[in-house]
Design a protein around this motif. Structure first.
Motif: not given
Length: 101
Positions: A34, A79, A84, A87-89, A91-92
């Protein structure tokens, strides 16, 4: 503050207010990479530690995180703090071994 092991992979652009913008990558627990792209002060607390346009990339770059939940095995839900992914995420699920407390 816990951090996630990340790697600054490139200089994205100059920024007159923050010195520059870089791309930092990290892998989740499944090995998917990511990216986060943001200004230098988001990643580095001291200007002495900040990379520059001419720095030899890749370089280690910790990401501030909040631990959400410890899961089975070597997995932890986290988090991202202050940022971010592209991809605007936020939480992983990552490998616990990639977290420093």
């Amino acid at each position: 503050m816990p951090t996630l092991r990340g790697t600054a992979v490139r200089w994205v652009e100059d920024d007159c207010t923050a010195g520059g913008v870089i791309e930092v990558q990290f892998a989740d627990a499944d090995g998917v990479v990511h990216s986060v792209i943001d200004k230098l002060p988001i990643f580095f607390t001291s200007r002495d530690d900040e990379p520059s346009r001419s720095s030899p990339y890749p370089i280690p770059c910790p990401l501030e995180i909040a631990i959400v939940e410890h899961l089975e095995g070597d997995r932890t839900a986290i988090d991202l703090r202050w940022m971010e992914s592209i991809t605007d995420q936020v939480r992983f699920v990552v490998r616990t071994a990639d977290i420093e407390t």
